[in-house]
Design an enzyme around this catalytic site. Structure first.
Site: not given
Ligand code: G1P
Ligand code: ZN
Length: 550
Positions: A120-121, A284, A286, A288-289, A383
């Site tokens: 992710s982030h 981010d 991936d 999703d944010r 998300k």
């Protein structure tokens, strides 16, 4: 090609956290580390499929955010999948799939599930982090029962089944074969873009760009770049260059791909300039944010969810209204007020997108959000950063109003939930655990305490009973709630890879028109001081201030 049986061993720390298994790349690169986890996953899936057939005849989706080690991990996982009975893998070309796109592909192809490679982030590169998680057939993160079963299996596993086939060409679209398993290399963007066309009025968005509306989307050298370019620039006619830092890099250009005002500082600088674009956003690692920003006007994620809820009917995909909304417990209660006004249900879940899955599957919630720059809807089970960007663009196209005008009108109508999260990063694990333990022990004494004009009416450790399957998740964060609705929340991060991170969430509600425009930290200063007093944050950590306050 042949299937080999290879001895393996238990590794420490293979219990998935808030969102899958995340570790330093160096940990994942240990011989058999990734293999052990993936074999455990396949063993659990083989034992648990409802039809008794395990992975036989099943399709899995595979892709990741392109960070360092993604390509090698893809080859390893394919060889394990081929030896464990999987019939077909849909692989994003180059091993790439954003997290929301992976969810979309699983759902559109009615796959059995999917494996997403992402941290992710978290920063990437050889010194950075890597991660893996399993999503089920609904397109959403595996539930706790499954992740626990996988963890238990990692600890007792003794052998792996793996094909010794050569690497396949992951950059070539089309069908290839490993053992009896087909690998279909697919365009990572196509299914996702088709889904976005179903939800949003692309004609209206084209009109917005044709009228010269200026947008800056910062993809932070992460996986969202190709998706944003394809949709915004190619399909909606935004000028080339609308998406910046669009080329995905294995180390995200050395940056921290987390879309908040601190890590997406470059976007904030552009949005504060005299010639700022009309709208800015970042995603981010991936994708999703999301963070959305108007000229000189950042939107808090909790407010973003509330505004989306209030205006959802302007978007074709939500024209018939929302079934309900859900937010994570630490997310501000701004959306609660909107849900109440709309007469729809509002659910409060523990932190982590997996807790929204049942509500979405059961049609009890349509929009979901977290304070950590995450918003999404029932279109997928993750998300979704670019979806949120298209949502906000659509709101501006439909109303002709700017971000700031929309948000201020919202505060004027519903009041403002001042909100901030303070992160204390890289605390020694024992210090963090002791802080939480002592805080939990002190809860009975805290009730009734007075802070200025407010009184503490609830001090507990949040537990959640899933309204669909009745499962209980306890120990989800300490909540201190005052009689005026102000809240102070403490929990430890479940995604970090270095020491512990204490998250302190502060919120207070204000409806007086004269006080809607205070600096956020100033508006919350008394709550921050109270938090320090009851938990001894500075004394215990030696940190005089949080590492990040957003
Ligand atoms: C963090 C966020 C949480 C989010 C998760 C995955 O988890 O706080 O909202 O769902 O990342 O993106 P945490 O590190 O707090 O456990
Ligand atoms: Zn992410």
């Amino acid at each position: 090609m042949a299937i080999q049986t290879i001895p393996t061993r238990a590794f420490e720390g293979q219990r998935p956290g808030t969102s899958g298994l995340r570790k330093k790349v160096s940990v994942f690169m240990q011989p058999l580390y990734l293999e052990n986890f993936v074999q455990a996953l396949f063993d659990v899936l083989n034992a648990s499929a409802d039809d008794g057939q395990g992975l036989q005849g099943k399709t899995l989706v595979l892709g990741g955010d392109g960070r360092y080690h993604n390509r090698a991990a893809v080859q390893t996982i394919l060889k394990l999948a081929a030896a464990n009975g999987v019939q077909q893998v849909l692989l994003g070309c180059g091993g790439i799939l954003s997290t929301p796109a992976a969810s979309a592909v699983i759902r559109r192809h009615q796959a059995f599930g999917g494996i997403i490679l992402s941290a992710s982030h978290n920063p990437g590169g050889p010194e950075g982090d890597f991660g893996i998680k399993y999503n089920a057939g609904n397109g959403g993160p595996a539930n706790e029962a499954l992740t626990e079963a996988v963890y238990a299996r990692t600890q007792v596993l003794q052998t792996l089944r793996c094909s010794d086939a050569a690497d396949i060409a992951i950059d070539r679209l089309g069908r290839q074969q490993i053992e009896q398993m087909a690998v279909e290399v697919i365009d990572p963007v196509a299914d996702y873009a088709a889904l976005m066309r179903e939800l949003f009025d692309f004609e209206a968005l084209r009109g917005l760009f044709a009228r010269g509306f200026r947008v800056r989307v910062d993809a932070m050298h992460a996986v969202g770049g190709p998706y944003a370019k394809a949709i915004l620039e190619d399909q909606l006619g935004a000028p080339v260059g609308t998406v910046v830092n669009a080329e995905p890099l294995q180390d995200f250009g050395g940056l921290h791909p987390d879309p908040n005002p601190v890590n997406a500082e470059d976007l904030m600088v552009h949005m504060a300039a005299a010639d700022a674009p009309d709208f800015g956003a970042a995603m981010d690692g991936d994708a999703d944010r999301n963070m959305v920003v108007g000229p000189n006007f950042p939107v808090s994620p909790s407010d973003s969810l509330a505004l989306m809820t209030a205006h959802a009917r302007l978007i074709p995909g939500y024209r018939d209204g929302l079934r309900g909304v859900a937010r994570s417990m630490p997310t501000s209660a701004a959306v609660d007020r909107v849900a109440q006004a709309l007469g729809i249900a509002c659910f409060e879940t523990p932190t982590g997108w997996k807790f929204f899955g049942n509500l979405l599957d059961a049609g009890r919630a349509t929009l979901c959000g977290e304070e950590s720059y995450g918003t999404g809807s029932s279109h997928v089970r993750e998300k979704d950063g670019l979806w949120a960007i298209l949502f906000w663009l659509s709101l501006q196209a439909a109303t002709g109003r700017s971000v700031e005008t929309l948000v201020r009108a919202h505060w004027a109508r519903f009041g403002r939930n001042y909100y901030s999260r303070h992160d204390y990063e890289a605390i020694p694990v024992d210090v963090a655990n002791a802080l939480m333990r002592d805080l939990r022990a002190s809860l009975p004494d805290l009730k009734g305490q007075v802070l200025g004009a407010r009184r503490l009416v609830l001090a507990d450790d949040f537990a959640y009973t899933d309204p669909i399957d009745g499962s209980v998740s306890s120990g989800q964060g300490v909540r201190l709630i005052f009689d005026d609705g102000a809240r102070v929340i403490f929990r430890l991060s479940g995604t970090g890879t270095e020491g512990a991170t204490l998250r302190l969430y502060l919120e207070r509600y204000e409806s007086d028109a004269a006080y809607l425009n205070l600096p956020v930290q100033q508006a919350l200063a008394d709550l921050a001081a109270f938090a320090d007093q009851v938990a001894g944050i500075r004394r215990r950590t030696g940190m005089q201030q949080p590492s990040v306050a957003t």
